[in-house]
Motif scaffolding. Structure first.
Motif, short mmCIF file in Angstrom:
data_model
loop_
_atom_site.label_atom_id
_atom_site.label_comp_id
_atom_site.label_asym_id
_atom_site.label_seq_id
_atom_site.Cartn_x
_atom_site.Cartn_y
_atom_site.Cartn_z
N GLN A 44 0.81 -1.20 0.00
CA GLN A 44 0.00 0.00 0.00
C GLN A 44 0.85 1.26 0.00
O GLN A 44 0.42 2.28 -0.50
CB GLN A 44 -0.92 0.01 1.20
CG GLN A 44 -2.03 -1.01 1.08
CD GLN A 44 -2.94 -0.99 2.30
OE1 GLN A 44 -2.56 -0.50 3.35
NE2 GLN A 44 -4.12 -1.53 2.15
N ASP A 45 2.03 1.20 0.55
CA ASP A 45 2.88 2.39 0.58
C ASP A 45 3.40 2.77 -0.79
O ASP A 45 3.77 3.91 -1.02
CB ASP A 45 4.06 2.17 1.53
CG ASP A 45 3.60 2.04 2.98
OD1 ASP A 45 2.53 2.59 3.31
OD2 ASP A 45 4.31 1.38 3.76
N THR A 46 3.45 1.83 -1.70
CA THR A 46 4.01 2.11 -3.02
C THR A 46 2.95 2.17 -4.11
O THR A 46 3.28 2.25 -5.28
CB THR A 46 5.03 1.03 -3.40
OG1 THR A 46 4.37 -0.24 -3.43
CG2 THR A 46 6.19 1.00 -2.41
N SER A 47 1.70 2.15 -3.74
CA SER A 47 0.65 2.15 -4.77
C SER A 47 0.42 3.55 -5.31
O SER A 47 0.62 4.54 -4.63
CB SER A 47 -0.65 1.58 -4.22
OG SER A 47 -1.17 2.45 -3.25
N ASP A 48 0.01 3.60 -6.56
CA ASP A 48 -0.36 4.86 -7.20
C ASP A 48 -1.88 4.97 -7.20
O ASP A 48 -2.58 3.96 -7.29
CB ASP A 48 0.15 4.89 -8.64
CG ASP A 48 1.67 4.96 -8.70
OD1 ASP A 48 2.26 5.60 -7.81
OD2 ASP A 48 2.24 4.37 -9.63
#
Length: 83
Positions: free
Chosen positions: A1-5
């Protein structure tokens, strides 16, 4: 979730009921097709204009919507006056 766009999802519910014996299926299918075509055009335009709205925040979007609504209302008013 921290790297999602972020992504955009769009759901539409269209309910058509035309209760005339012998015509209902054809009319309902036609209306669904026309609505689908209109929505696809809108989605294509939104994607084509992605450079315009991609970095907007919610306030920018609301201001843009207000501006476009005023332009549309002015065009409609001119069209009504010409008739």
């Amino acid at each position: 979730q921290d790297t999602s766009d972020p992504i955009m999802c769009s759901y539409k519910l269209v309910n058509v009921s035309f209760d005339v014996w012998g015509l209902s299926q054809r009319v309902e299918a036609y209306v669904h097709k026309v609505v689908q075509d209109i929505l696809l055009v809108g989605h294509r335009q939104a994607f084509a204009w992605i450079d315009l709205w991609y970095e907007m925040d919610i306030n920018d979007v609301r201001e843009y919507e207000k501006e476009m609504q005023e332009k549309t209302n002015n065009k409609v008013a001119v069209g009504v006056e010409e008739k």
